[in-house]
Design an enzyme around this catalytic site. Structure first.
Site, short mmCIF file in Angstrom:
data_model
loop_
_atom_site.label_atom_id
_atom_site.label_comp_id
_atom_site.label_asym_id
_atom_site.label_seq_id
_atom_site.Cartn_x
_atom_site.Cartn_y
_atom_site.Cartn_z
N GLN A 188 0.85 -1.19 0.00
CA GLN A 188 0.00 0.00 0.00
C GLN A 188 0.88 1.24 0.00
OE1 GLN A 188 -3.42 -0.71 3.09
NE2 GLN A 188 -1.73 -2.06 3.61
N HIS B 185 -1.66 1.63 -4.11
CA HIS B 185 -2.10 3.00 -3.86
C HIS B 185 -1.26 4.04 -4.61
CE1 HIS B 185 -4.31 1.77 0.13
NE2 HIS B 185 -5.01 1.50 -0.96
N CYS C 66 -1.42 21.35 -15.85
CA CYS C 66 -1.04 20.30 -16.78
C CYS C 66 -0.59 20.94 -18.10
CB CYS C 66 -2.23 19.38 -17.01
SG CYS C 66 -1.92 18.12 -18.26
N ASN D 108 3.66 -6.74 13.22
CA ASN D 108 3.16 -5.39 13.52
C ASN D 108 3.56 -5.04 14.94
OD1 ASN D 108 1.42 -3.03 13.94
ND2 ASN D 108 0.23 -3.76 12.20
C1 BJW Z 1 4.76 -0.98 12.57
C2 BJW Z 1 5.89 -0.24 12.78
C3 BJW Z 1 7.07 -0.94 12.76
C4 BJW Z 1 4.30 1.13 12.88
N1 BJW Z 1 7.07 -2.25 12.54
N2 BJW Z 1 4.76 -2.28 12.36
C5 BJW Z 1 -15.29 -1.03 3.02
C6 BJW Z 1 -15.61 -0.75 4.33
C7 BJW Z 1 -15.42 0.54 4.84
C8 BJW Z 1 -14.91 1.57 4.05
C9 BJW Z 1 -14.61 1.28 2.76
C10 BJW Z 1 -14.79 0.00 2.27
N3 BJW Z 1 -14.36 0.01 0.97
C11 BJW Z 1 -13.93 1.25 0.67
C12 BJW Z 1 -14.08 2.06 1.74
C13 BJW Z 1 -13.71 3.51 1.80
C14 BJW Z 1 -12.23 3.75 1.97
C15 BJW Z 1 -11.78 3.10 3.29
O1 BJW Z 1 -11.24 2.02 3.30
N4 BJW Z 1 -12.00 3.78 4.39
C16 BJW Z 1 -11.62 3.23 5.69
C17 BJW Z 1 -10.68 4.21 6.38
C18 BJW Z 1 -12.84 2.97 6.47
N5 BJW Z 1 -11.47 3.26 0.83
C19 BJW Z 1 -11.31 3.99 -0.25
O2 BJW Z 1 -11.77 5.12 -0.34
C20 BJW Z 1 -10.53 3.37 -1.41
N6 BJW Z 1 -11.23 3.53 -2.62
C21 BJW Z 1 -12.40 2.94 -2.86
O3 BJW Z 1 -12.89 2.16 -2.09
O4 BJW Z 1 -12.94 3.28 -4.06
C22 BJW Z 1 -14.22 2.79 -4.39
C23 BJW Z 1 -14.48 3.23 -5.81
C24 BJW Z 1 -14.71 2.27 -6.78
C25 BJW Z 1 -14.95 2.69 -8.08
C26 BJW Z 1 -14.96 4.03 -8.41
C27 BJW Z 1 -14.71 4.98 -7.44
C28 BJW Z 1 -14.47 4.57 -6.12
C29 BJW Z 1 -9.20 4.10 -1.63
C30 BJW Z 1 -8.28 3.99 -0.48
C31 BJW Z 1 -7.04 4.84 -0.76
C32 BJW Z 1 -6.13 4.94 0.45
N7 BJW Z 1 -5.16 5.95 0.20
C33 BJW Z 1 -4.14 6.21 1.21
C34 BJW Z 1 -3.32 7.43 0.75
C35 BJW Z 1 -2.38 7.06 -0.39
C36 BJW Z 1 -1.62 8.25 -0.88
C37 BJW Z 1 -0.65 8.80 0.13
O5 BJW Z 1 0.18 8.06 0.67
O6 BJW Z 1 -0.74 9.98 0.37
O7 BJW Z 1 -3.33 5.05 1.37
S1 BJW Z 1 -4.81 6.47 2.85
C38 BJW Z 1 -3.56 5.61 3.70
O8 BJW Z 1 -4.08 4.39 4.30
C39 BJW Z 1 -2.58 5.15 2.60
C40 BJW Z 1 -2.18 3.80 3.09
O9 BJW Z 1 -1.66 3.03 2.03
C41 BJW Z 1 -3.46 3.25 3.67
C42 BJW Z 1 -3.27 2.16 4.66
O10 BJW Z 1 -2.61 2.60 5.80
P1 BJW Z 1 -1.50 1.68 6.45
O11 BJW Z 1 -0.40 1.46 5.50
O12 BJW Z 1 -2.13 0.48 7.03
O13 BJW Z 1 -0.91 2.67 7.60
P2 BJW Z 1 -1.45 2.94 9.06
O14 BJW Z 1 -0.82 4.19 9.53
O15 BJW Z 1 -2.92 2.85 9.13
O16 BJW Z 1 -0.91 1.71 9.92
C43 BJW Z 1 0.47 1.54 10.18
C44 BJW Z 1 0.63 0.25 10.92
O17 BJW Z 1 2.01 -0.03 11.04
C45 BJW Z 1 0.03 0.26 12.34
O18 BJW Z 1 -0.73 -0.91 12.52
C46 BJW Z 1 1.26 0.26 13.25
O19 BJW Z 1 1.05 -0.47 14.45
C47 BJW Z 1 2.27 -0.42 12.38
N8 BJW Z 1 3.66 -0.05 12.62
N9 BJW Z 1 5.51 1.11 12.98
C48 BJW Z 1 5.85 -2.88 12.36
N10 BJW Z 1 8.25 -0.30 12.98
#
Ligand code: BJW
Length: 234
Positions: free
Chosen positions: A95, A113, A142, A208
């Site tokens: 991601q 992503h 653009c 994690n």
């Molecule tokens: C360690 C550590 C160490 C720390 N060692 N561990 C179903 C249910 C509910 C909601 C939805 C659903 N389906 C879709 C949704 C909506 C939404 C969503 O999921 N919302 C939830 C928050 C509820 N999803 C979307 O909007 C997605 N799109 C979509 O569904 O489109 C539908 C569609 C279809 C057709 C046409 C149009 C639309 C898109 C999601 C995009 C996410 N984007 C981001 C930003 C990317 C750009 C950027 O970087 O700026 O992606 S948000 C952010 O979250 C980023 C990450 O990739 C993503 C995940 O986060 P991640 O990587 O898990 O980080 P953290 O901070 O959450 O966790 C870090 C972890 O590491 C923690 O657990 C720590 O403990 C651990 N950690 N240090 C080991 N040293």
């Protein structure tokens, strides 16, 4: 537990890694749901990483990306990235929008992503440009169509690129073991890849700092820093 994880990953014919921001935390990159730094501590990444945020204040969003791009330019892959890259048979679904897996030498990286090192036209006219992370561009138009240019990443509410997503789903459905590293596993559809792999019979190993949204799916869950644990199990 370390031994059990290592045996699972050794005996699996096809291993896929699935990572999140925690993988790059020890390289100095902020995660999304943990502490933020400096002036950016007052902003919610969930708001900035959205088209609504871009519409509300495009300069703010582009400045946030410029800051993250500069941090990435100065960052180095950590021991977890290097251990993953050392297994040339592993497919890496991430991601993360950083390029640290590739810089560690990983060849098969699927970035669901998007990527920080590329800009694209917000209106998708076809304009795309690899940017210099050390000198990230300010908000600009653009050159083809005059719309605004933005990072080539997937914001909340946006669809994941269909071809990239299909590759990620295929890799996870076909693997025998999924190594899940440093993700809160709450952002969908990406987090659903863990359940998909499990449903197709894969063993799930999670690394994690703390329990995550995927803990209930784990065959082995190792709590601790990825940089310590991943090199021990691969
Ligand atoms: C360690 C550590 C160490 C720390 N060692 N561990 C179903 C249910 C509910 C909601 C939805 C659903 N389906 C879709 C949704 C909506 C939404 C969503 O999921 N919302 C939830 C928050 C509820 N999803 C979307 O909007 C997605 N799109 C979509 O569904 O489109 C539908 C569609 C279809 C057709 C046409 C149009 C639309 C898109 C999601 C995009 C996410 N984007 C981001 C930003 C990317 C750009 C950027 O970087 O700026 O992606 S948000 C952010 O979250 C980023 C990450 O990739 C993503 C995940 O986060 P991640 O990587 O898990 O980080 P953290 O901070 O959450 O966790 C870090 C972890 O590491 C923690 O657990 C720590 O403990 C651990 N950690 N240090 C080991 N040293």
């Amino acid at each position: 537990m370390i031994g059990a994880a290592r045996r699972l990953l050794e005996s699996a014919e096809r291993v896929v890694s699935f990572s999140g921001a925690g993988l790059s935390a020890e390289s100095g990159l902020s995660t999304f749901r943990d502490a933020k730094e400096g002036i950016w501590a007052q902003y919610d990444p969930m708001t900035l990483a959205s088209h609504e945020g871009f519409e509300a204040d495009a300069n703010l969003v582009i400045d946030w990306y410029a800051w993250r791009r500069r941090v990435l330019a100065d960052a180095e892959p950590n021991p977890a990235h290097r251990a993953l890259a050392g297994r040339s048979d592993v497919v890496h679904v991430t991601q993360n929008v950083d390029n640290l897996l590739a810089r560690a030498g990983a060849e098969r990286v699927i970035q669901v992503h998007g990527r920080l090192d590329t800009d694209r036209c917000d209106a998708r006219c076809g304009f795309e440009e690899v940017i210099d992370l050390t000198e990230p561009p300010a908000l600009r138009e653009c050159p083809r169509c005059g719309e605004r240019v933005r990072p080539d990443v997937v914001w909340f509410g946006e669809a994941l690129p269909a071809d990239v997503w299909a590759s990620a789903e295929r890799a996870c459905a076909e693997c025998d073991a999924l190594l899940v590293i440093g993700t809160s596993a709450v952002v969908y559809p990406a987090a659903g890849l863990i359940g998909l792999a499990k449903a197709h019979g894969a063993s799930i190993v999670i690394v994690n700092l703390e329990p995550s949204g995927a803990s209930g799916l784990a065959d082995v869950e190792l709590l601790g820093p990825a940089g310590d644990i991943v090199p021990q199990i691969l």
